[in-house]
Design an enzyme around this catalytic site. Sequence first.
Site, PDB file in Angstrom:
ATOM      1  N   MET A  12      50.540 -16.887  66.071  1.00 32.01           N
ATOM      2  CA  MET A  12      50.841 -15.664  65.327  1.00 32.01           C
ATOM      3  C   MET A  12      52.340 -15.582  65.107  1.00 32.01           C
ATOM      4  O   MET A  12      53.117 -15.583  66.077  1.00 32.01           O
ATOM      5  CB  MET A  12      50.346 -14.419  66.091  1.00 32.01           C
ATOM      6  N   CYS A  95      47.209 -19.310  56.222  1.00 32.32           N
ATOM      7  CA  CYS A  95      48.114 -18.161  56.247  1.00 32.32           C
ATOM      8  C   CYS A  95      48.065 -17.406  54.919  1.00 32.32           C
ATOM      9  O   CYS A  95      48.267 -17.998  53.854  1.00 32.32           O
ATOM     10  CB  CYS A  95      49.548 -18.603  56.531  1.00 32.32           C
ATOM     11  N   ASN A 195      37.175 -17.852  64.865  1.00 32.79           N
ATOM     12  CA  ASN A 195      38.338 -16.964  64.941  1.00 32.79           C
ATOM     13  C   ASN A 195      38.057 -15.708  64.114  1.00 32.79           C
ATOM     14  O   ASN A 195      37.555 -15.796  63.002  1.00 32.79           O
ATOM     15  CB  ASN A 195      39.567 -17.717  64.410  1.00 32.79           C
TER      16      ASN A 195
END
Length: 313
Positions: A12, A95, A195
């Site tokens: 992150m 991302c 995830n």
Amino acid sequence: MKQDNLIFLAPMAGVTNSAFRTIARKLGSSLVFTEMVNARGLLEKTKKSLELICFREEERPIALQLFGSDPVLMAEAACVGVEAGFDLIDLNMGCPTPKIVKNGDGAALMRNLPLARVIIDSVSKAVKVPVTLKVRKGWSEGDDAVFSLACYAEEAGLHWITVHGRTREQFYSGKADWEIIGAIKASFNIPVIGNGDVRGPLDCIRMMEETRCDGVMIGRGALGNPWIFQQCRHYLETGNLLPGPPVREVLKTCLRHLSLLVDLKGERIGVREMRKHASWYFREFPGAAALRREINTCESVKDMKEVLAKIKE
């Protein structure tokens, strides 16, 4: 790297620096990742990139997450990562941040599959350590690019693929789609890591049961709660839920985090970055809003310790 009991901290940006990674490893994360690192910046040895690849031996096993859209630079940066001692190279093709996407990096590669394939092949052939891939469900709803990427990853012999169950257009809103994780697992032989929306051990076991995934990557669920890793592992191994940590342990961990951050970034920057982490650690405590306001005024280690001492009292 063993495929069993893989429950680990997600990379992150602005969060998973060496300080947080050290704590996560101690509390049961089976693997940690750097914040995403620009391949070009790493090769140019920019100050930011060099800071991002600093790690402590106690963080191992540790993965370097790279982003970029030039296959040659990505392969060269992966080699630099191996030379720096990383145990694994992770390719970021998920991302959603606009400044990343506008350069054709991150999730933008889900809309440029030929280039994505070349990057995967180039990096996998360049290094001897395991290479993994992190992607999203797609660019938008109905996009099936994740199946192509999983196919490329399998053909290139990647170690696993991590699938975040949201589209790029969702960013972090809405609910993560776990069905896509299960569909990828059912369609390919490559190990699949799930995830998205894992906030505790019950979510973790439910994801594994519903998707049959090989492991679980936890991001926002670990903010202020690094104990989530030992809680998930304990539940998987025993079927019993661990109680939350006592106040004294939360305080001790928060102070350790502060110390690690200050050692890493100096007092001024370390304390400022610690503000958000300290607020996360105590967000469920009575009077959390008032405490957060006090935390956000801290400028020194002394200030932070004085505010945290009030919790103990």
